[in-house]
Structures are given as structure tokens and as C-alpha cells.
Design a protein around this motif. Structure first.
Motif, mmCIF file in Angstrom:
data_model
loop_
_atom_site.group_PDB
_atom_site.id
_atom_site.type_symbol
_atom_site.label_atom_id
_atom_site.label_comp_id
_atom_site.label_asym_id
_atom_site.label_seq_id
_atom_site.Cartn_x
_atom_site.Cartn_y
_atom_site.Cartn_z
ATOM 1 N N GLU A 16 -6.306 -5.288 -6.337
ATOM 2 C CA GLU A 16 -6.861 -3.937 -6.280
ATOM 3 C C GLU A 16 -8.318 -3.881 -6.751
ATOM 4 O O GLU A 16 -9.063 -2.962 -6.407
ATOM 5 C CB GLU A 16 -6.018 -2.981 -7.113
ATOM 6 C CG GLU A 16 -5.979 -3.332 -8.582
ATOM 7 C CD GLU A 16 -4.996 -2.475 -9.357
ATOM 8 O OE1 GLU A 16 -4.515 -1.486 -8.792
ATOM 9 O OE2 GLU A 16 -4.721 -2.804 -10.520
ATOM 10 N N LYS A 44 1.756 -10.410 -5.046
ATOM 11 C CA LYS A 44 2.679 -9.364 -4.623
ATOM 12 C C LYS A 44 2.755 -9.266 -3.098
ATOM 13 O O LYS A 44 1.851 -9.696 -2.390
ATOM 14 C CB LYS A 44 2.258 -8.029 -5.223
ATOM 15 C CG LYS A 44 2.263 -8.025 -6.750
ATOM 16 C CD LYS A 44 1.725 -6.723 -7.314
ATOM 17 C CE LYS A 44 1.682 -6.774 -8.831
ATOM 18 N NZ LYS A 44 1.104 -5.539 -9.411
ATOM 19 N N ASN A 60 -3.364 -2.409 0.957
ATOM 20 C CA ASN A 60 -4.157 -1.344 0.347
ATOM 21 C C ASN A 60 -5.606 -1.801 0.274
ATOM 22 O O ASN A 60 -5.903 -2.898 -0.189
ATOM 23 C CB ASN A 60 -3.664 -1.048 -1.072
ATOM 24 C CG ASN A 60 -2.318 -0.375 -1.094
ATOM 25 O OD1 ASN A 60 -1.984 0.396 -0.197
ATOM 26 N ND2 ASN A 60 -1.530 -0.651 -2.118
ATOM 27 N N ASN A 70 0.435 -4.748 -1.284
ATOM 28 C CA ASN A 70 -0.303 -5.090 -2.499
ATOM 29 C C ASN A 70 -0.753 -6.544 -2.529
ATOM 30 O O ASN A 70 -0.933 -7.126 -3.603
ATOM 31 C CB ASN A 70 0.572 -4.785 -3.720
ATOM 32 C CG ASN A 70 0.978 -3.328 -3.797
ATOM 33 O OD1 ASN A 70 0.137 -2.438 -3.736
ATOM 34 N ND2 ASN A 70 2.274 -3.075 -3.903
ATOM 35 N N LYS A 79 -5.459 3.660 -1.989
ATOM 36 C CA LYS A 79 -4.155 3.498 -1.342
ATOM 37 C C LYS A 79 -4.282 3.577 0.170
ATOM 38 O O LYS A 79 -3.282 3.647 0.889
ATOM 39 C CB LYS A 79 -3.185 4.578 -1.843
ATOM 40 C CG LYS A 79 -2.812 4.445 -3.315
ATOM 41 C CD LYS A 79 -2.139 3.112 -3.629
ATOM 42 C CE LYS A 79 -1.768 2.994 -5.099
ATOM 43 N NZ LYS A 79 -1.178 1.669 -5.402
#
Length: 528
Positions: free
Chosen positions: A418, A410, A494, A414, A499
Motif C-alpha cells: 500500500e 497477500k 488496490n 492486496n 482502494k
């Protein structure tokens, strides 16, 4: 523990999908940003522009993992074969201490052919030992004499109870979710008179002409489609949490009797068997495909390295790997010709770390490069240690080691997975690790995510360099991979697990992304 991220363990982040519903471009990890618009490792570009017409030599890469399907259509021609061993004669022909080790070794197997599948996690094993030592009401004298251990006992007890409580909460949740999925699936199959449901025939149902039961079933499955979750995803989640309760966080579970060894002794060459697939070779097969799936057979996928021999060293169960097995696996790989070792596993405690340190030093003395996954807990591993680690107990650091974090396909913010661990000191570089389409047992293919996928992507580049530039040492290959990584000082991402926007360059030692094109270019210049 080998972690396949079916959900980063919670709803709504399902990270697997069916082969027909890929989330991004196939082979994205090997693509090029300038040519393809996606931040892969520019592997295809390296082959097309820099390596065309050049000769290569086979490179032996050890996959220390949970087992690999050596008969997979896209791997069977790339599996290491011990030429000094005669298959099936029950003898140690090459005198390396391992009988009939044709494609590698299984350190989780028994002499009778049985294999350990499930295991306790390290927290449980350590807690069990301390519980036996201190009991429920330890004397003040015992506590005073063993103060550090008693404090660790309390810490482990708290962590254990939190983890087990989490499993007790989510096991019935996912079980009910799976029940709802199966019931809805059955209703729509009956309504549509089909054996297999597709996204199109589910969304195509006209609710105006359907009864309440069909409408409810349609909306349930549409929600799963929206989340990118298949029935298999939910089933794996059920098995994961039920397995944690039954095996991983069960103080009384002891599968090691299957192996028949002495867990408190190294016993190199004295235990295990030669059955390298194991009960569940999903993870290891996926890892192996990323490194070296056949690039020239016009089927399946294309691994990073086109001239590789994959040595299978089964060491990682469903639970935490034991330090003795990791140490022996590294030593086995180094002794039997592996030039690079991939380690896509990890855990938060390492009670016998010295054994692993000694094995890493031994591998370094043999010129072997080790590539390790950073871990999937979105932690700063400069603070929260993820084992195995390049840092020795004596404060020194392994020179033959690369730790890898995971990138997503992405765009910013992003760009970093994550779930990925990170660390300005202890993560060296990042590589593709989200929605990686690769081999799984039974000559099948699936997308999976994890730093477990980023490590073999990097291992593949290391093998590529060793194959085309065999004179390069482990230290030189490491230096090339790190120095040639793509630096993006302006990239803001992030912070994994939050976030919070941070500089990408602050998440690793190099602040870079692995790039095969740059690495080969640097190797060419060095070889001149």
C-alpha cells in the motif's frame, strides 16, 4: 532518506513485529507460487532445479545505505575485503584515495572517527539557502531578478511548514501512546509476577478475578497485539517524530561540521572515514541480508545470492542523503570493483542532480548495474519525481538502472504494498517488500517493509545471474530480469494509497514481478 516503515507513519498500519510473531512464511520472498502458494521470486526453486551442480564466481555488490554490521553472524563471511589494503596502518596502500578502506567507506564520517547520524531533509537545506538569500522582506528587484527561485522558495516554505506541523502533532501523540504502553506493561508484569510478557499470558488473564487497573492494562496491550505493534514499534515512532523536529525540519541544525568537508564541492577521496557501521546500521544491515545472508551456515536466514561479497558504502543518514555523497559513493563502488550497486533510499528534491548523473554515467562506463528503490510514498513517480532517478537532466535515460516497487505476500487485491510508489514509465518491475525477515545489527533478525526491501531482493537476483553467468553484461542482466518477470494481465490490485482497483500491469513498465527461476532459465538459454 532510508525509510523503515514502522507504521507507514500513522496508526493502524504497523509493519514490524517481533521475530517470534512473523506475519507470514519465513523466507517468503524466495518461495515459489506453484510450490508454496505465495508469490515470491522462486529463488529456492531456481537453486534446486536449475543451478544444482553448477559453479559460480563471487560477485561484488555495493550496498549504498546507512551502514552495515560487518560482524553479524549471517553476514561476516559475505563482506567484501579490500585485499590491496593493509588494515590499520593509516596508509592508502592501494592508492585509491581512501585510507584503510577494508570493507568500504563512510562518506558521513569525520577524520577523527566521528559519524553523522541525523541530518536535515533536502527541503530544509534548500529552504535555508533561499531564506538566507531572500530574507523575510525581499525587494521587488531581487524577486524580479530571481523569479524562479522565489517561486521555489514559496513552495518549499509551504511544504516545510506542513511537514513540521505534522511532526508537532504526532510527536506528543506517540509519546503518550508509549507512556500508556509502558505503564500497562508494568502493571501486568507485576500482576503476573513475570519479567517478560507474552501474547499468551496477556490474553490468558481472567478479568473476572482482576481489578480495574489490571483489566485496563490488559485491554490496552491486547489492542497493540491486535495491531501487530510492539513497544519497540511505538518507541521508534516517538524517536521518528521527535527526530524530525530536532533534526530533519530544524533550519538551524548543521551536522556537517562533523565531516569537515565543503558541502558545495564533490571532493572525491578527500573526506569520510572507514567506519562502515555508523551510529545506526539497522537499515543497511537488513538490506545486506536480503541480498546475500549466508545460505550455508544453518543459522538465521538465506539471502538471494549464495556467492556474494558485500561492499559497504555508508552514505544515508537519518534525514536526506546529500547528492555529493551519493555521487561519490557510486563512483567509489565502481572504482573498487562493484559489479552491482543497491540504492535503497530517496528524496523528492535533488539540487545537485548533475553530480549524480555524471556518477551514474561513469558506473555505466564500468559495466555496473544500479538497482534503486521506487520509494514509499504511494506516488506515481511518472508525475512526482523520486530521486535518485534513471532520467538524466538532458532528457536521456540511464541504461544500467532498474527501479523496483514493492509487493506484498497477500492475495489480490492486496498484492501490491500500500505504501509503494509506482509508475508506468519510471518503475521497471515489482519485487517482495512487505514483512521481509532479515538481518539487523547485533546478530539479530527482524521483519521490515519498504521498497528498500524490494530493491535488494532484485539486486540479489541480479547478483545470482552475474555469479552463475559471469559473461552477462549489466544491460543483459537488466533485460533478463525485466523480460523474465511474471506477467499477470488478469491481476487486479488496490492502487497504492487507495482502494481504487487497477490493473497490476499498469503500475510498472513491465507489469511484472521479479522471478529468479524464469531469469535463470532465460540466462541458460542465452548462454547456449
Amino acid at each position: 532518506m532510508k525509510k523503515i516503515l514502522f507504521a507507514v507513519f500513522l496508526f493502524p498500519f504497523f509493519l514490524q513485529t517481533n521475530a517470534q510473531d512473523l506475519k507470514t512464511k519465513p523466507n517468503w520472498q524466495n518461495l515459489d507460487f506453484e510450490k508454496d502458494g505465495i508469490r515470491g521470486m522462486s529463488v529456492e526453486r531456481a537453486y534446486q532445479e536449475l543451478l544444482k551442480g553448477r559453479t559460480s564466481k563471487p560477485v561484488v555488490v555495493a550496498v549504498i545505505d546507512g551502514g552495515t554490521d560487518t560482524n553479524h553472524e549471517d553476514l561476516k563471511d559475505k563482506i567484501w575485503v579490500n585485499a590491496k589494503e593493509i588494515a590499520g596502518n593509516g596508509k592508502d596502500d592501494d592508492k585509491n584515495g581512501f585510507i584503510d578502506d577494508i570493507n568500504g567507506w563512510d562518506f558521513l564520517g569525520g577524520k577523527d572517527g566521528q559519524d553523522v547520524n541525523h541530518e536535515q531533509v533536502e527541503i530544509t537545506r534548500m529552504l535555508k539557502q533561499l531564506k538566507d538569500k531572500f530574507g523575510d522582506k525581499p525587494s521587488k528587484k531581487l524577486i524580479r531578478k530571481n523569479q524562479a527561485e522565489y517561486e521555489l522558495y514559496g513552495k518549499l516554505q509551504k511544504e516545510y511548514e506542513e511537514k513540521r506541523s505534522e511532526s508537532e502533532q504526532y510527536a506528543p501523540f506517540y509519546a503518550q501512546l508509549y507512556k500508556n504502553y509502558l505503564e500497562s506493561e508494568a502493571v501486568l508484569k507485576n500482576y503476573l509476577k513475570v519479567e517478560t510478557l507474552t501474547k499468551e499470558n496477556i490474553t490468558g488473564i481472567d478479568e473476572n478475578n482482576a481489578d480495574r487497573t489490571v483489566r485496563a492494562a490488559k485491554r490496552t496491550l491486547e489492542k497493540f497485539i491486535e495491531l501487530g505493534a510492539s513497544g519497540n514499534d511505538i518507541k521508534e515512532a516517538v524517536e521518528h517524530y521527535e527526530g524530525q523536529l530536532k533534526y530533519n525540519y530544524n533550519l538551524d541544525y548543521n551536522p556537517r561540521t562533523v565531516v569537515g568537508d565543503k558541502p558545495d564541492k564533490l571532493q572525491y577521496g578527500e573526506y569520510g572515514n572507514n567506519e562502515v557501521l555508523g551510529p545506526d546500521g539497522m537499515h543497511g544491515t537488513h538490506v545486506a541480508g536480503i541480498i546475500g545472508a549466508n545460505r550455508n551456515n544453518n543459522i538465521g536466514i538465506m539471502g538471494v545470492c549464495d556467492n556474494v561479497q558485500l561492499m559497504v558504502v555508508r552514505t544515508v543518514p537519518d534525514g536526506d542523503e546529500r547528492d555529493k555523497d551519493v555521487a561519490n559513493a557510486i563512483r567509489y563502488a565502481a572504482d573498487n570493483g562493484a559489479q552491482i550497486i543497491n540504492m535503497s533510499f530517496g528524496k523528492p528534491y535533488s539540487p545537485e542532480k548533475k553530480w549524480v548523473d555524471d556518477a551514474v554515467k561513469y558506473a555505466q562506463s564500468k559495466g555496473v548495474l544500479l538497482v534503486a528503490a521506487a520509494g514509499n510514498d504511494n506516488l506515481d513517480i511518472d508525475v512526482d519525481v523520486h530521486y535518485p532517478t534513471a532520467n538524466y537532466e538532458n532528457g536521456q535515460k540511464a541504461e544500467n538502472w532498474i527501479t523496483v516497487g514493492a509487493l506484498s505476500w497477500k492475495s489480490e487485491p492486496n498484492s501490491v504494498a500500500e505504501f509503494s510508489n509506482y509508475g508506468k514509465k519510471n518503475v521497471d518491475v515489482f519485487a517482495p517488500g512487505v514483512d521481509i525477515y532479515s538481518t539487523v545489527p547485533g546478530s539479530k533478525y527482524e521483519e521490515k517493509s519498504g521498497t528498500s526491501m524490494a530493491a535488494p531482493a532484485t539486486t540479489g537476483v541480479a547478483a545470482l545471474l552475474k555469479s552463475y553467468f559471469p559473461e552477462l553484461t549489466a544491460a543483459q542482466i537488466k533485460k533478463i530480469i525485466l523480460d523474465s518477470s511474471v506477467k499477470l494481465p488478469e491481476l487486479r490490485v488496490n492502487k497504492p494509497g487507495s482502494k481504487e482497483i487497477v490493473k497490476f500491469e499498469d503500475l510498472s513498465l513491465t507489469g511484472g514481478m521479479v522471478n529468479a527461476y524464469n531469469a535463470v532459465k532465460m540466462a541458460l538459454e542465452m548462454s547456449k
